[in-house]
Motif scaffolding. Structure first.
Motif, PDB file in Angstrom:
ATOM      1  N   THR A 119      44.626 -15.297 -32.425  1.00  0.00           N
ATOM      2  CA  THR A 119      44.043 -14.955 -31.131  1.00  0.00           C
ATOM      3  C   THR A 119      42.939 -13.921 -31.281  1.00  0.00           C
ATOM      4  N   VAL A 123      39.223 -14.920 -30.131  1.00  0.00           N
ATOM      5  CA  VAL A 123      38.549 -14.166 -29.070  1.00  0.00           C
ATOM      6  C   VAL A 123      37.329 -13.445 -29.625  1.00  0.00           C
ATOM      7  N   THR A 144      45.011 -16.878 -26.012  1.00  0.00           N
ATOM      8  CA  THR A 144      45.220 -15.614 -25.304  1.00  0.00           C
ATOM      9  C   THR A 144      46.348 -15.688 -24.290  1.00  0.00           C
ATOM     10  N   SER A 148      50.160 -15.746 -26.207  1.00  0.00           N
ATOM     11  CA  SER A 148      50.707 -14.421 -25.892  1.00  0.00           C
ATOM     12  C   SER A 148      51.993 -14.524 -25.083  1.00  0.00           C
ATOM     13  N   VAL A 170      48.752  -9.039 -22.379  1.00  0.00           N
ATOM     14  CA  VAL A 170      47.603  -9.794 -22.898  1.00  0.00           C
ATOM     15  C   VAL A 170      47.468 -11.118 -22.159  1.00  0.00           C
ATOM     16  N   SER A 174      44.601 -12.099 -19.305  1.00  0.00           N
ATOM     17  CA  SER A 174      43.738 -13.168 -19.806  1.00  0.00           C
ATOM     18  C   SER A 174      43.680 -14.338 -18.841  1.00  0.00           C
TER      19      SER A 174
END
Length: 245
Positions: A119, A123, A144, A148, A170, A174
């Motif tokens: 991730t 990202v 994400t 997560s 997170v 997100s």
């Protein structure tokens, strides 16, 4: 007949995601409603077996067809499905935890670490820029948000709810960020027929998020849990409206 290992895709791990998730849900239902527990155990162990097969095939792909494996990693859309590998590793972990606790814990650690590493890498690539409108699809939710939330669930199940809350944060924030990006693309440009199947991913964030929240908190579902579940139901209704599309 010879199998072309280069054609194997990380999307195949989605089978583990579905069967393992159903198994976990059935396990919970056996405790709450008294449904036959053997069905949940069968589903969970089946998911673990499929994960082991696909993981072995994926390793073989890197050995026999490294160019194809690398091409998948750097593809602007397909690459985000690779996070399914650490995600399903965590699902396999909690599926076998009752039977092989030490192995399950090792898989849990590897899955969480792998999800976080992928991730961060993914990202970071998004922040660099250069992404086109055509490659902005609901697949962006995968690392994400989806990854997560699965990490949060796994942390809760293995006794680390505080760490799970970090992953929940997170995923939760997100959703807000990624949904605005994806809706901007949909409102302005739509999405081609070939990619419309990815719209199903749009339903998952609030639904999985509500499960993740319950996994890292105690007591009955509170207002936030109901809000997430309500938004998931709304998304489901929108998906029904889009069936003719």
């Amino acid at each position: 007949m010879r199998i072309d290992i280069s054609k194997f895709s990380a999307t195949m791990f989605g089978m583990v995601l579905g069967i393992g998730g159903l198994g976990a849900g059935w396990r919970a239902a056996s405790h709450v409603w008294g449904v036959p527990g053997v069905i949940g155990e069968t589903l969970a162990l089946t998911a673990s077996a499929i994960w082991l097969i696909w993981f072995s095939v994926y390793i073989l792909k890197w050995i026999q067809a490294p160019e194809a494996a690398m091409a998948e990693i750097v593809h602007p859309i397909q690459s985000f499905f690779v996070v399914l590998i650490p995600m399903t590793t965590m699902i396999a972990a909690w599926s076998i935890a009752l039977y092989l606790p030490r192995i399950a814990f090792g898989l849990f650690i590897c899955g969480v670490a792998g999800q976080l590493a992928f991730t961060v890498w993914g990202v970071g690539g998004l922040w660099i820029g250069g992404r086109t409108t055509e490659t902005t699809t609901p697949v962006l939710y995968m690392p994400t948000v989806g990854g997560s939330f699965v990490s949060a669930i796994a942390c809760g199940l293995f006794g680390y709810p505080d760490a799970g809350l970090l992953f929940f944060g997170v995923g939760f924030f997100s959703i807000i960020v990624m949904e605005s990006v994806i809706l901007t693309r949909l409102l302005a440009h739509g999405i081609p027929v070939a990619l419309r199947a990815t719209m199903g991913i749009h339903l998952a964030p609030p639904a999985v998020g509500s499960v993740a929240y319950l996994a890292v908190t105690s007591g009955p579902p509170d207002h936030l849990a109901h809000m997430l579940f309500g938004y998931a139901l709304f998304q489901a209704l929108v998906m029904l409206r889009l069936i003719p599309w």
